[in-house]
Design a protein around this motif. Structure first.
Motif, PDB file in Angstrom:
ATOM      1  N   THR A  98       8.417   1.175   8.891  1.00  0.00           N
ATOM      2  CA  THR A  98       7.086   1.396   9.455  1.00  0.00           C
ATOM      3  C   THR A  98       6.044   1.667   8.373  1.00  0.00           C
ATOM      4  OG1 THR A  98       7.740   3.688   9.776  1.00  0.00           O
ATOM      5  CG2 THR A  98       7.860   2.243  11.685  1.00  0.00           C
ATOM      6  N   GLU A 100       6.048   4.043   6.222  1.00  0.00           N
ATOM      7  CA  GLU A 100       5.817   5.454   5.934  1.00  0.00           C
ATOM      8  C   GLU A 100       6.746   5.886   4.815  1.00  0.00           C
ATOM      9  OE1 GLU A 100       5.532   7.987   9.730  1.00  0.00           O
ATOM     10  OE2 GLU A 100       6.753   6.267  10.198  1.00  0.00           O
ATOM     11  N   ALA A 212       0.717  12.029   9.431  1.00  0.00           N
ATOM     12  CA  ALA A 212       0.676  10.658   9.911  1.00  0.00           C
ATOM     13  C   ALA A 212       1.473  10.565  11.191  1.00  0.00           C
ATOM     14  CB  ALA A 212       1.285   9.756   8.856  1.00  0.00           C
ATOM     15  N   ALA A 213       1.250   9.619  11.959  1.00  0.00           N
ATOM     16  CA  ALA A 213       2.058   9.296  13.133  1.00  0.00           C
ATOM     17  C   ALA A 213       1.254   8.981  14.353  1.00  0.00           C
ATOM     18  CB  ALA A 213       2.995  10.412  13.511  1.00  0.00           C
ATOM     19  N   LYS A 214      -0.054   8.953  14.250  1.00  0.00           N
ATOM     20  CA  LYS A 214      -0.827   8.736  15.474  1.00  0.00           C
ATOM     21  C   LYS A 214      -0.607   7.339  16.035  1.00  0.00           C
ATOM     22  CE  LYS A 214      -4.201  12.194  14.555  1.00  0.00           C
ATOM     23  NZ  LYS A 214      -4.650  12.396  13.196  1.00  0.00           N
ATOM     24  N   ARG A 216       1.851   5.321  15.351  1.00  0.00           N
ATOM     25  CA  ARG A 216       3.202   4.798  15.230  1.00  0.00           C
ATOM     26  C   ARG A 216       3.987   4.861  16.530  1.00  0.00           C
ATOM     27  NH1 ARG A 216       2.455   7.284  10.534  1.00  0.00           N
ATOM     28  NH2 ARG A 216       2.001   5.837   8.873  1.00  0.00           N
ATOM     29  N   THR A 217       3.403   5.468  17.527  1.00  0.00           N
ATOM     30  CA  THR A 217       4.089   5.471  18.811  1.00  0.00           C
ATOM     31  C   THR A 217       4.011   4.093  19.460  1.00  0.00           C
ATOM     32  OG1 THR A 217       2.049   6.406  19.614  1.00  0.00           O
ATOM     33  CG2 THR A 217       3.903   7.904  19.371  1.00  0.00           C
ATOM     34  N   ALA A 221       8.211  -2.477  16.243  1.00  0.00           N
ATOM     35  CA  ALA A 221       8.784  -2.113  14.959  1.00  0.00           C
ATOM     36  C   ALA A 221       9.376  -3.335  14.289  1.00  0.00           C
ATOM     37  CB  ALA A 221       9.853  -1.059  15.141  1.00  0.00           C
TER      38      ALA A 221
ATOM     39  N   GLU B 184       1.353  18.224  14.673  1.00  0.00           N
ATOM     40  CA  GLU B 184       2.263  17.867  15.755  1.00  0.00           C
ATOM     41  C   GLU B 184       3.688  18.181  15.335  1.00  0.00           C
ATOM     42  OE1 GLU B 184       1.430  13.687  16.958  1.00  0.00           O
ATOM     43  OE2 GLU B 184      -0.041  13.905  15.373  1.00  0.00           O
ATOM     44  N   ALA B 187       6.322  14.906  15.897  1.00  0.00           N
ATOM     45  CA  ALA B 187       6.078  13.609  15.264  1.00  0.00           C
ATOM     46  C   ALA B 187       7.336  12.987  14.658  1.00  0.00           C
ATOM     47  CB  ALA B 187       5.005  13.753  14.202  1.00  0.00           C
ATOM     48  N   THR B 190       9.180  10.750  17.028  1.00  0.00           N
ATOM     49  CA  THR B 190       8.545   9.510  17.456  1.00  0.00           C
ATOM     50  C   THR B 190       8.188   8.621  16.279  1.00  0.00           C
ATOM     51  OG1 THR B 190       6.458  10.664  17.406  1.00  0.00           O
ATOM     52  CG2 THR B 190       7.567  10.538  19.524  1.00  0.00           C
ATOM     53  N   ALA B 191       8.592   9.031  15.077  1.00  0.00           N
ATOM     54  CA  ALA B 191       8.148   8.301  13.895  1.00  0.00           C
ATOM     55  C   ALA B 191       8.852   6.958  13.746  1.00  0.00           C
ATOM     56  CB  ALA B 191       8.390   9.127  12.643  1.00  0.00           C
ATOM     57  N   PRO B 193       9.680   4.130  15.913  1.00  0.00           N
ATOM     58  CA  PRO B 193       9.654   3.468  17.218  1.00  0.00           C
ATOM     59  C   PRO B 193      10.742   2.396  17.307  1.00  0.00           C
ATOM     60  CG  PRO B 193       7.826   2.753  15.847  1.00  0.00           C
ATOM     61  CD  PRO B 193       8.493   3.869  15.129  1.00  0.00           C
ATOM     62  N   GLY B 194      11.303   2.275  18.468  1.00  0.00           N
ATOM     63  CA  GLY B 194      12.313   1.248  18.672  1.00  0.00           C
ATOM     64  C   GLY B 194      13.705   1.711  18.319  1.00  0.00           C
TER      65      GLY B 194
END
Lengths: 231, 199
Positions: A98, A100, A212-214, A216-217, A221, B184, B187, B190-191, B193-194
């Motif tokens: 991702t 990151e 960070a992570a806003k 990425r939901t 992927a 958060e 996080a 949820t970092a 996804p998938g």
């Protein structure tokens, strides 16, 4: 007083000329005046700052690797060592998929806060840090007017980017693994990293320091994405 | 002072604020309020080497009625708290408070039942100074910060308005349990996804 004869026993009443007697009371000002031209022996703090001892325990700094990746691996040993409970760390996993990647290896410090109204500058956190990510600077001017202002967050604590460094997140130097970073094999950001940052990187350093992570939901992927893509 | 407090707004008040601020900041007499190890550093500031008299703070006043600035230097125990408050109340307006050192500011490493967790639970604090103890330069830095604050303080009706606004803000403040979180906590889950982290 009226006796003009010198009295050697006390040393007082040095007889002098008329002018000498006249100016005797203000002779002390001469000392004051001549001091103005002498070297100042005392502290002149706001104007001249005396350097601290080289190992002075001042404000903390979170260091970076030579390519800009953070040294902090989010292990929380500093928080664990802190006798005043001044440090808050929350680690998170790096994820190349991702985009990151803030530190080489598995984990990085996602949240890093030091409460300077609890910190006693003992340096136990520095001793505890396994990667030398946390060190102390000689900066000591920390006074502020509110308690909230004195909780320093990660973006305030991180060392500024120097020459050859790139703003994370970005991938590790090509062909290198975590251990190579600590062996000193990475000396600066590679062209491939540069290219990645130009394509996907974060323009705003303040945004990169923030959790960070806003975005990425969002699903999808598998594609290498940076923060800049969503803008 | 008294007359300048009665002047109406907009009537030579801003210029007067500057002048009065300049006068006030250049003649602050601190009250001696050393409670622990920070007091040693506070005393060091009074020595000729650091020479606090350069800032118009000629003498540390042993009586609160002749003092303008209270430097709370050291940890405040629960038993000392009423004394701190009484000394503060005995000081004449205008008065300021520097909370020197982490113990006075937040309890520091003494997070226990014996120590007041920050002297601002008892008296209003103008400048918080970290350090354990802060070196003399840090105290001088705090004093300079306070000077800046005094220089820009309001007078008369402006001061009343500012005080009212500050009170409204304080009344509207939410307890820390209701404040927005600084980050958060979920996080990391949820970092990626998938991918199910729990699978």
């Amino acid at each position: 007083m009226a006796d003009a004869k010198p009295t050697p026993a006390t040393g007082e009443g040095k007889s002098g000329s008329f002018l000498g007697d006249l100016f005797a009371p203000i002779a002390g000002f001469g000392v004051t005046f001549s001091t103005m031209f002498r070297k100042v022996a005392t502290e002149e703090y706001p104007e001249v700052k005396r350097p601290t001892a080289p190992r002075f325990h001042g404000r903390h700094q979170l260091n970076r690797h030579p390519d800009g990746l953070e040294k902090c691996v989010g292990c929380e040993l500093c928080a664990w060592a802190c006798p005043a409970d001044a440090i808050l760390v929350e680690g998170a996993s790096n994820n190349d998929a991702t985009g990151e990647r803030y530190s080489p290896g598995e984990r990085y410090g996602r949240v890093y806060q030091i409460n300077y109204l609890r910190c006693i500058f003992c340096g136990l956190c520095i001793e505890a840090c396994p990667t030398r990510a946390l060190t102390m600077t000689n900066e000591y001017e920390l006074a502020d007017s509110s308690r909230a202002e004195l909780i320093f967050t990660k973006d305030q604590l991180l060392a500024p980017l120097q020459k050859g460094m790139l703003q994370p997140p970005h991938p590790m130097a090509d062909g290198m693994e975590e251990r190579d970073y600590f062996l000193g094999k990475v000396t600066q950001a590679t062209p491939a990293q540069q290219e990645w940052v130009e394509t996907y990187g974060v323009d705003d350093p303040a945004a990169a320091g923030a959790p960070a992570a806003k975005h990425r939901t969002a699903p999808g992927a598998g594609v290498t994405r940076g923060k800049g893509v969503d803008r | 002072m008294g007359l300048e407090e009665k002047l109406p707004a907009g009537f030579v008040l801003t210029t007067l604020e500057n002048v009065v601020g300049y006068m006030r900041k250049a003649s602050i007499w601190p009250a001696t309020f050393g409670l622990a190890c920070c007091a040693i550093e506070m005393m060091a500031v009074g020595t000729p080497d650091y020479d606090i008299a350069r800032f118009g703070m000629e003498r540390f006043s042993a009586t609160p009625r002749q003092a303008d600035l209270m430097i709370v230097a050291g940890r405040v125990s629960q038993k000392m708290a009423p004394v701190v408050r009484q000394v503060y109340d005995q000081m004449a307006n205008p008065k300021w408070v520097i909370s020197m050192g982490v113990c006075a500011s937040s309890g520091g490493m003494f997070n226990n039942y014996a120590i007041v967790q920050g002297v601002d639970h008892i008296i209003p604090v103008d400048i918080y100074l970290p350090g354990c103890p802060p070196r003399p330069e840090m105290l001088l830095n705090a004093i300079i910060e306070l000077h800046d604050q005094i220089q820009h303080s309001k007078l008369g009706v402006n001061r009343v308005a500012a005080a009212r606004a500050a009170e409204q803000a304080a009344l509207g403040a939410v307890p820390t349990s209701l404040m927005a979180p600084t980050h958060e906590h979920h996080a990391p889950l949820t970092a990626t996804p998938g991918r199910n982290l729990l699978a």
